[in-house]
Motif scaffolding. Structure first.
Motif, PDB file in Angstrom:
ATOM      1  N   HIS A   1       0.785  -1.236   0.000  1.00  0.00           N
ATOM      2  CA  HIS A   1       0.000   0.000   0.000  1.00  0.00           C
ATOM      3  C   HIS A   1       0.821   1.292   0.000  1.00  0.00           C
ATOM      4  N   TYR A   2       2.128   1.187   0.119  1.00  0.00           N
ATOM      5  CA  TYR A   2       3.029   2.330  -0.011  1.00  0.00           C
ATOM      6  C   TYR A   2       4.007   1.992  -1.128  1.00  0.00           C
ATOM      7  N   ASP A   3       4.546   2.985  -1.802  1.00  0.00           N
ATOM      8  CA  ASP A   3       5.383   2.731  -2.977  1.00  0.00           C
ATOM      9  C   ASP A   3       6.874   2.648  -2.654  1.00  0.00           C
ATOM     10  N   TYR A   4       7.230   2.280  -1.439  1.00  0.00           N
ATOM     11  CA  TYR A   4       8.638   2.196  -1.056  1.00  0.00           C
ATOM     12  C   TYR A   4       9.428   1.211  -1.916  1.00  0.00           C
ATOM     13  N   ASP A   5       8.848   0.092  -2.287  1.00  0.00           N
ATOM     14  CA  ASP A   5       9.579  -0.936  -3.042  1.00  0.00           C
ATOM     15  C   ASP A   5       9.804  -0.548  -4.495  1.00  0.00           C
ATOM     16  N   ASN A   6       8.992   0.377  -5.014  1.00  0.00           N
ATOM     17  CA  ASN A   6       9.050   0.703  -6.439  1.00  0.00           C
ATOM     18  C   ASN A   6       9.458   2.140  -6.737  1.00  0.00           C
ATOM     19  N   GLY A   7       9.395   2.990  -5.739  1.00  0.00           N
ATOM     20  CA  GLY A   7       9.653   4.395  -5.995  1.00  0.00           C
ATOM     21  C   GLY A   7       9.994   5.132  -4.729  1.00  0.00           C
ATOM     22  N   HIS A   8       9.557   6.364  -4.644  1.00  0.00           N
ATOM     23  CA  HIS A   8       9.877   7.238  -3.524  1.00  0.00           C
ATOM     24  C   HIS A   8       8.583   7.592  -2.792  1.00  0.00           C
ATOM     25  N   VAL A   9       8.633   7.608  -1.463  1.00  0.00           N
ATOM     26  CA  VAL A   9       7.474   7.949  -0.646  1.00  0.00           C
ATOM     27  C   VAL A   9       7.843   9.116   0.263  1.00  0.00           C
ATOM     28  N   LEU A  10       6.967  10.100   0.320  1.00  0.00           N
ATOM     29  CA  LEU A  10       7.096  11.207   1.260  1.00  0.00           C
ATOM     30  C   LEU A  10       6.149  10.903   2.420  1.00  0.00           C
ATOM     31  N   PHE A  11       6.705  10.620   3.599  1.00  0.00           N
ATOM     32  CA  PHE A  11       5.901  10.230   4.753  1.00  0.00           C
ATOM     33  C   PHE A  11       6.310  11.080   5.945  1.00  0.00           C
ATOM     34  N   LYS A  12       5.334  11.808   6.486  1.00  0.00           N
ATOM     35  CA  LYS A  12       5.523  12.573   7.716  1.00  0.00           C
ATOM     36  C   LYS A  12       4.503  12.057   8.715  1.00  0.00           C
ATOM     37  N   PRO A  13       4.920  11.137   9.605  1.00  0.00           N
ATOM     38  CA  PRO A  13       4.004  10.604  10.606  1.00  0.00           C
ATOM     39  C   PRO A  13       3.574  11.664  11.624  1.00  0.00           C
ATOM     40  N   THR A  14       2.515  11.382  12.331  1.00  0.00           N
ATOM     41  CA  THR A  14       1.942  12.320  13.289  1.00  0.00           C
ATOM     42  C   THR A  14       2.909  12.661  14.417  1.00  0.00           C
ATOM     43  N   LEU A  15       3.462  11.648  15.051  1.00  0.00           N
ATOM     44  CA  LEU A  15       4.223  11.844  16.291  1.00  0.00           C
ATOM     45  C   LEU A  15       5.723  11.689  16.072  1.00  0.00           C
ATOM     46  N   THR A  16       6.267  12.426  15.114  1.00  0.00           N
ATOM     47  CA  THR A  16       7.708  12.409  14.884  1.00  0.00           C
ATOM     48  C   THR A  16       8.241  13.827  15.022  1.00  0.00           C
ATOM     49  N   HIS A  17       9.555  13.928  15.234  1.00  0.00           N
ATOM     50  CA  HIS A  17      10.150  15.244  15.452  1.00  0.00           C
ATOM     51  C   HIS A  17      11.641  15.199  15.107  1.00  0.00           C
ATOM     52  N   GLY A  18      12.228  16.379  15.061  1.00  0.00           N
ATOM     53  CA  GLY A  18      13.675  16.508  14.872  1.00  0.00           C
ATOM     54  C   GLY A  18      14.169  15.887  13.582  1.00  0.00           C
ATOM     55  N   GLN A  19      15.333  15.268  13.670  1.00  0.00           N
ATOM     56  CA  GLN A  19      15.972  14.675  12.492  1.00  0.00           C
ATOM     57  C   GLN A  19      15.167  13.523  11.906  1.00  0.00           C
ATOM     58  N   GLN A  20      14.264  12.947  12.688  1.00  0.00           N
ATOM     59  CA  GLN A  20      13.509  11.789  12.205  1.00  0.00           C
ATOM     60  C   GLN A  20      12.038  12.120  11.937  1.00  0.00           C
ATOM     61  N   THR A  21      11.758  13.391  11.668  1.00  0.00           N
ATOM     62  CA  THR A  21      10.391  13.807  11.366  1.00  0.00           C
ATOM     63  C   THR A  21       9.876  13.108  10.124  1.00  0.00           C
ATOM     64  N   PHE A  22      10.663  13.084   9.071  1.00  0.00           N
ATOM     65  CA  PHE A  22      10.247  12.507   7.797  1.00  0.00           C
ATOM     66  C   PHE A  22      10.795  11.098   7.662  1.00  0.00           C
ATOM     67  N   ARG A  23      10.032  10.227   7.002  1.00  0.00           N
ATOM     68  CA  ARG A  23      10.406   8.818   6.861  1.00  0.00           C
ATOM     69  C   ARG A  23      10.436   8.408   5.388  1.00  0.00           C
ATOM     70  N   PRO A  24      11.503   8.774   4.680  1.00  0.00           N
ATOM     71  CA  PRO A  24      11.587   8.452   3.257  1.00  0.00           C
ATOM     72  C   PRO A  24      11.932   6.992   2.962  1.00  0.00           C
ATOM     73  N   THR A  25      12.249   6.211   4.014  1.00  0.00           N
ATOM     74  CA  THR A  25      12.604   4.808   3.798  1.00  0.00           C
ATOM     75  C   THR A  25      11.550   3.886   4.403  1.00  0.00           C
ATOM     76  N   LYS A  26      11.468   2.707   3.837  1.00  0.00           N
ATOM     77  CA  LYS A  26      10.554   1.688   4.354  1.00  0.00           C
ATOM     78  C   LYS A  26      10.923   1.326   5.792  1.00  0.00           C
ATOM     79  N   GLU A  27      12.210   1.268   6.078  1.00  0.00           N
ATOM     80  CA  GLU A  27      12.682   0.948   7.427  1.00  0.00           C
ATOM     81  C   GLU A  27      12.165   1.975   8.438  1.00  0.00           C
TER      82      GLU A  27
END
Length: 156
Positions: free
Chosen positions: A42-68
């Motif tokens: 349901h996310y395109d991490y395996d095939n492309g690029h995903v822009l993901f900003k989860p609700t409860l994140t902050h600082g250097q790890q606010t954005f989650r561009p990787t599946k990990e």
């Protein structure tokens, strides 16, 4: 071409998967493996690029561009993301969307909505969400942008 029905199906599937992760976890199942499959399906991490900003994140790890990084936010347990507690493990027993609006543009749907979460402890939160869904070459609908935030609460 993306349709309104595809938008509603994608949103409902997203909500249903949040509940399912928590249920699997509560029953002692492998929530991490299921969440990894959700990210592939349901996310395109395996095939492309995903822009993901989860609700409860902050600082250097606010954005989650990787599946990990996304998986860590969902289920925690990754020392590279020490602040992640596994948002989807609560468990959430009911999740639904409301006030959805969208723009259809070819193979994309740009969506805004509120998502409501009811926890097994009767807690209730809702978040503002923006998604961009893409109809991929294999015919599956996947998320390429997922932004989530708590509603603004002005000081009294």
């Amino acid at each position: 071409m993306f349709t309104a029905e595809m938008v509603n199906t994608a949103l409902q599937t997203w909500c249903d998967n949040v509940v399912k992760v928590g249920k699997i976890y509560a029953e002692g199942g492998d929530a991490k493996a299921f969440s990894d499959q959700v990210l592939s399906d349901h996310y395109d991490y395996d095939n492309g690029h995903v822009l993901f900003k989860p609700t409860l994140t902050h600082g250097q790890q606010t954005f989650r561009p990787t599946k990990e990084g996304a998986l860590s936010y969902f289920v925690g347990g990754n020392s590279e993301f020490p602040d992640d507690n596994g948002f989807k493990l609560k468990p959430w027993v009911k999740v639904w969307f409301s006030k959805e609006d969208f723009i259809l543009h070819g193979d994309l749907a740009i969506v805004q909505c509120n998502v409501h979460f009811i926890g097994s402890d009767d807690s209730h939160i809702f978040v503002n969400k923006s998604f961009v869904f893409k109809e991929c070459e294999d015919g599956r609908v996947r998320i390429i942008l997922h932004q989530s935030s708590l509603p603004y609460q002005p000081q009294a």
